[in-house]
Design an enzyme around this catalytic site. Structure first.
Site, mmCIF file in Angstrom:
data_model
loop_
_atom_site.group_PDB
_atom_site.id
_atom_site.type_symbol
_atom_site.label_atom_id
_atom_site.label_comp_id
_atom_site.label_asym_id
_atom_site.label_seq_id
_atom_site.Cartn_x
_atom_site.Cartn_y
_atom_site.Cartn_z
ATOM 1 N N LYS A 32 0.815 -1.216 0.000
ATOM 2 C CA LYS A 32 0.000 0.000 0.000
ATOM 3 C C LYS A 32 0.852 1.271 0.000
ATOM 4 O O LYS A 32 0.494 2.250 -0.660
ATOM 5 C CB LYS A 32 -0.957 0.016 1.194
ATOM 6 C CG LYS A 32 -0.295 0.088 2.560
ATOM 7 C CD LYS A 32 -1.346 0.061 3.668
ATOM 8 C CE LYS A 32 -0.705 0.084 5.039
ATOM 9 N NZ LYS A 32 0.057 1.306 5.305
ATOM 10 N N THR A 33 1.983 1.261 0.727
ATOM 11 C CA THR A 33 2.831 2.451 0.739
ATOM 12 C C THR A 33 3.406 2.707 -0.647
ATOM 13 O O THR A 33 3.517 3.855 -1.094
ATOM 14 C CB THR A 33 3.969 2.294 1.765
ATOM 15 O OG1 THR A 33 3.412 2.009 3.053
ATOM 16 C CG2 THR A 33 4.791 3.571 1.847
ATOM 17 N N ASP A 218 -3.712 7.301 4.865
ATOM 18 C CA ASP A 218 -3.239 5.937 5.101
ATOM 19 C C ASP A 218 -3.883 5.394 6.376
ATOM 20 O O ASP A 218 -4.300 6.160 7.251
ATOM 21 C CB ASP A 218 -1.714 5.943 5.234
ATOM 22 C CG ASP A 218 -1.120 4.556 5.143
ATOM 23 O OD1 ASP A 218 -1.848 3.613 4.780
ATOM 24 O OD2 ASP A 218 0.083 4.407 5.449
ATOM 25 N N GLU A 219 -3.940 4.069 6.509
ATOM 26 C CA GLU A 219 -4.486 3.401 7.709
ATOM 27 C C GLU A 219 -5.870 3.960 8.061
ATOM 28 O O GLU A 219 -6.169 4.268 9.219
ATOM 29 C CB GLU A 219 -3.524 3.575 8.893
ATOM 30 C CG GLU A 219 -2.120 3.077 8.659
ATOM 31 C CD GLU A 219 -2.011 1.557 8.590
ATOM 32 O OE1 GLU A 219 -3.054 0.874 8.616
ATOM 33 O OE2 GLU A 219 -0.886 1.048 8.484
ATOM 34 N N GLN A 249 -7.618 -5.082 9.797
ATOM 35 C CA GLN A 249 -6.557 -4.645 10.701
ATOM 36 C C GLN A 249 -7.007 -3.479 11.587
ATOM 37 O O GLN A 249 -6.176 -2.730 12.100
ATOM 38 C CB GLN A 249 -5.313 -4.245 9.902
ATOM 39 C CG GLN A 249 -4.699 -5.400 9.124
ATOM 40 C CD GLN A 249 -3.382 -5.026 8.471
ATOM 41 O OE1 GLN A 249 -2.364 -4.803 9.134
ATOM 42 N NE2 GLN A 249 -3.384 -4.936 7.154
ATOM 43 N N ARG A 611 2.523 -10.341 10.567
ATOM 44 C CA ARG A 611 3.812 -9.660 10.752
ATOM 45 C C ARG A 611 4.959 -10.572 10.308
ATOM 46 O O ARG A 611 6.077 -10.111 10.079
ATOM 47 C CB ARG A 611 4.052 -9.274 12.222
ATOM 48 C CG ARG A 611 3.048 -8.313 12.864
ATOM 49 C CD ARG A 611 2.787 -7.100 12.020
ATOM 50 N NE ARG A 611 1.610 -7.313 11.184
ATOM 51 C CZ ARG A 611 1.288 -6.550 10.144
ATOM 52 N NH1 ARG A 611 2.085 -5.560 9.789
ATOM 53 N NH2 ARG A 611 0.203 -6.786 9.428
#
Length: 755
Positions: A32-33, A218-219, A249, A611
């Site tokens: 995504k980044t 973002d997020e 998330q 993770r």
């Protein structure tokens, strides 16, 4: 354009959609980044958008820093004009320029958690509130929740339903008045006041709407109501809003995050383009399959399925231990054996609660294994650092009464509490700040020798203010620590702890020297009315006030990382151990009978699993000491949701779980360690039948306690009665317990004792 060819089809689709609202559902590790930064580059190179008109907001300084670096590399010249920042730092910059439009001073101080607690203690003292009846932290949590929903003190009072609510409303009003008097804002205020500013000053809102014609967040699953309002206001004029997030998330409900923001995005922004990023570039196949199997048990989610072109890799390792101590020894011991050439940074040990870190730390120390604990005592919360920062805050903002009071007799200079109280009374009577009162009191001649001591203190502060205009920041801090006598007092202590505290001050000086070297934020140069040469002290205090624990994590250190599952979000490690996989711990006991809370816990498990890049180990213990009592534990239901075909379950078979029917009788499987023999089903049903006969309660004519009374429960301890409902079978009593939160129970079962 060759750079864009390296992106997959869904990433390209997300990048090329630049006009109107867009929702990018980005699964864990889906790049995504990369999409966000390339989208910025495409807007500039492909759509000829001025960098000045682009805004990208995220949640942590660490994430913002990484995005900033990538944008600079991709865009090159002009990249510094792209606004890349966190929500809070964005609001600070806007408020520094325009907060006077809503009646505040632009030199405001930002209060951290400790400052908020100190102020609330003063409020409790003013209102004569017994801390056995109410807790400062609980009231602060309620105020924060109210601010997240844009609920001010007046509306909060209107919503009050009982004595406790009324007292909380009193505290809210006094707390806000204290912030205002000290020319301070807390973290929630940074967001709330920015929204209030935009609503009160249409021309200011219009300026920023013109400035930010293309907005990326973002997020997005972590946004709360006030953040939604902020983004909606900024995007309203041009409508070019791109949000990136993953509802799977969303794990910060306890901080006010509202998962509905992402689940209902298409309703809030009609015609939104939706793209799903499901190809994962981080984890091995078996790890992803395990994550998918767990999260699919949630109902409140947007359907997606992560996949990867990577190999399946190792099965998910499941390790069961007899005790929590053996679990810690087993995990750290295995890492010690697996780590080659001291390459410890590949390993992370995650846990649900901070209390679990103690045994893990002990094992690291015993074995001589380097580790970093993320989420421990924040560097900027240490006493010596808070003291020096209080000096700097006093120099920068004389209206911050709490900062002045903190350092008035630190180091000891013979100014006692009685003198400080007299100064406070004089300040209140004259309508002055505490510091201004100190500058005037000695001239009245009513304080005797204490007056001379106060005069020397204020003269010292004024001297520091003069030097702050000339000295580099690092040198200013060195001067303050030295000339105030603070370092001398530490040297006189002569203890090891004093040496450590001195070293911490040296680290703060080094941080300030780096700040001096880096100079002003280049983005400030493009803010009309916000000069890049504003005092370095103001900018430094602003920066350190917004530093989170995760921002101080050292990615390059060869150390094992110990951290909570919440803190691990956004990170990745070669090998991950998730410990404490037991019902009652993870998922937590409070979530077992609450479907929404259980789904949030499951999302947290999903975050932990994803993770891991190459190897994932899940561990649990049959017995664990919790709240001073040794408990027998069932395996986490999240472990059971992972199919056996994906697990390497060396270390013993899983204890069987009571059926849903038996759990409905209250037999969750948890109990004291004494009851290690598993009961037969017939025995359990026999107990259930006896349970029904034994506890037939006759409703009392009346209760000997009422709302607002303090009571005691045999298991939950002391608390305050918040509500009593006259039910058909029995009175339903709601109690807010000091250590166990809010509980609702029948009076006949609860057997509450009035204190």
């Amino acid at each position: 354009m060759a750079v864009y060819d390296q992106m997959n089809e869904r990433q390209k689709e997300a990048m090329l959609c630049t006009e109107g609202p867009e929702l990018i559902l980005a699964g864990a590790g889906s790049g995504k980044t990369r999409v966000l930064t390339h989208r910025i580059a495409y807007l500039i190179s492909g759509k000829n958008v001025r960098p000045w008109h682009i805004m990208a907001i995220t949640f942590t300084n660490k994430a913002a820093g990484e995005m900033r670096e990538r944008v600079d590399r991709l865009v090159g010249e002009g990249a510094e004009q792209v606004w890349v920042a966190t929500f809070h730092s964005t609001c600070v910059r806007i408020l520094r320029r325009f907060i006077d439009r809503i009646g505040y001073d632009s030199s405001f101080t930002i209060y951290d958690t400790d400052d908020q607690k100190t102020l609330m203690k003063q409020v409790f003292k003013e209102l004569n509130i017994d801390t056995r009846t109410m807790k400062e932290r609980n009231v602060l949590a309620r105020i924060s929740a109210a601010k997240n929903e844009m609920t001010g003190p007046e509306e909060f009072r209107k919503q009050a339903e009982n004595y406790y609510d009324e007292k909380a409303a009193d505290c809210y009003e006094r707390y806000q008045a204290g912030l205002r008097k000290n020319n301070a804002l807390d973290f929630d205020d940074l967001l709330v006041k920015t929204v209030q500013l935009f609503r009160a000053a249409p021309d200011v809102l219009d300026y920023y709407q013109e400035r930010f014609r293309y907005i990326m967040v973002d997020e997005y699953q972590d946004t709360n109501t006030v953040q939604f309002c902020l983004v909606e206001l900024l995007a309203k004029k041009y409508g070019n809003l791109c949000v990136v997030g993953d509802d799977d998330q969303s794990i910060y409900k306890f901080r006010g995050a509202n998962i509905r923001n992402i689940l209902s995005f298409e309703e809030a922004f009609p015609g939104a383009h939706v793209v799903r990023l499901e190809q994962n570039y981080r984890s091995a196949g078996n790890i992803l399959d395990a994550a998918n199997e767990v999260i699919r048990n949630n109902r409140g989610r947007k359907e997606k399925h992560l996949w990867t072109e990577e190999e399946k890799g190792e099965l998910v390792h499941v390790r069961r231990f007899e005790t929590a101590r053996e679990e810690a020894s087993g995990v750290i011991g295995e890492i010690a054996r697996r780590a080659r050439n001291g390459e410890y940074r590949k390993y992370a040990v995650l846990y649900r609660t901070n209390a679990q870190s103690r045994l893990l730390e002990e094992q690291c120390v015993t074995r001589g294994i380097p580790y970093q604990l993320v989420g421990g005592v924040n560097f900027y919360q240490r006493k010596e650092i808070k003291d020096i920062l209080a000096y700097l805050r006093t120099i920068a903002n004389g209206r911050d009464d709490m900062a002045v009071r903190r350092i008035l007799n630190v180091p000891k200079r013979g100014i006692g509490a009685a003198t400080a109280d007299r100064a406070g009374q004089f300040a209140a009577a004259q309508g002055l700040s505490f510091y201004d009162a100190l500058t005037k009191l000695p001239a009245l001649g009513t304080l005797g020798r204490a007056g001379d001591k106060i005069r020397r203190f204020t003269e010292m502060i004024e001297g520091f203010r003069e030097k702050s205009r000339e000295l580099p920041l690092g040198e200013l801090i060195r001067t303050v620590a030295d000339e105030s006598g603070y370092l001398d007092e530490l040297r006189e202590e002569g203890e090891i702890e004093a040496q450590t505290r001195t070293e911490n001050i040296q680290e703060l000086i080094a941080k300030a020297m780096t700040f001096d070297r880096d100079g002003a934020d280049p983005a400030d140069a493009f803010e009309d009315g916000l000069p890049a040469d504003r005092p370095a002290l103001d900018r430094f205090l602003e920066e350190v006030s917004l530093v989170a624990d995760i921002d101080r994590m050292d990615d390059s250190a060869e150390k094992i990382t110990l951290m909570t599952l919440h803190a691990a979000k956004g990170l990745e490690f070669e090998e991950v151990y998730i410990t404490g996989m037991e019902d009652g711990l993870f998922p937590g006991s409070r979530s077992l009978n609450d479907p929404e809370e259980l789904e949030e816990e499951r999302r947290l498990c999903y975050v932990g699993i994803t993770r891991a890049k190459k190897r994932l180990t899940l561990t649990c213990a049959k017995t664990r000491i919790t709240n001073g009592e040794q408990r027998w534990n069932q395996d986490s239901r999240f472990l059971e949701e992972i199919p056996e075909r994906l697990k390497d379950a060396a270390g013993g078979a899983a204890p069987s779980r009571p059926s849903a029917e038996l759990r409905s009788f209250g037999f969750s499987g948890a109990g004291t360690a004494k009851n290690t023999a598993r009961p037969k089903a017939s025995e359990i049903f026999g107990k259930a039948a006896a349970f029904g006969k034994q506890f037939q309660v006759v409703k009392a004519d009346r209760l000997d306690y009422t709302v607002g009374d303090r009571v005691k429960h045999a298991r939950f301890g002391e608390g305050v009665v918040e509500k009593i409902e006259d039910g058909a079978r029995d009175y339903e009593v709601t109690v807010r317990f000091d250590s166990h939160g809010v509980k609702k129970m029948f009076a006949g079962f609860a057997k509450l004792q009035k204190l």
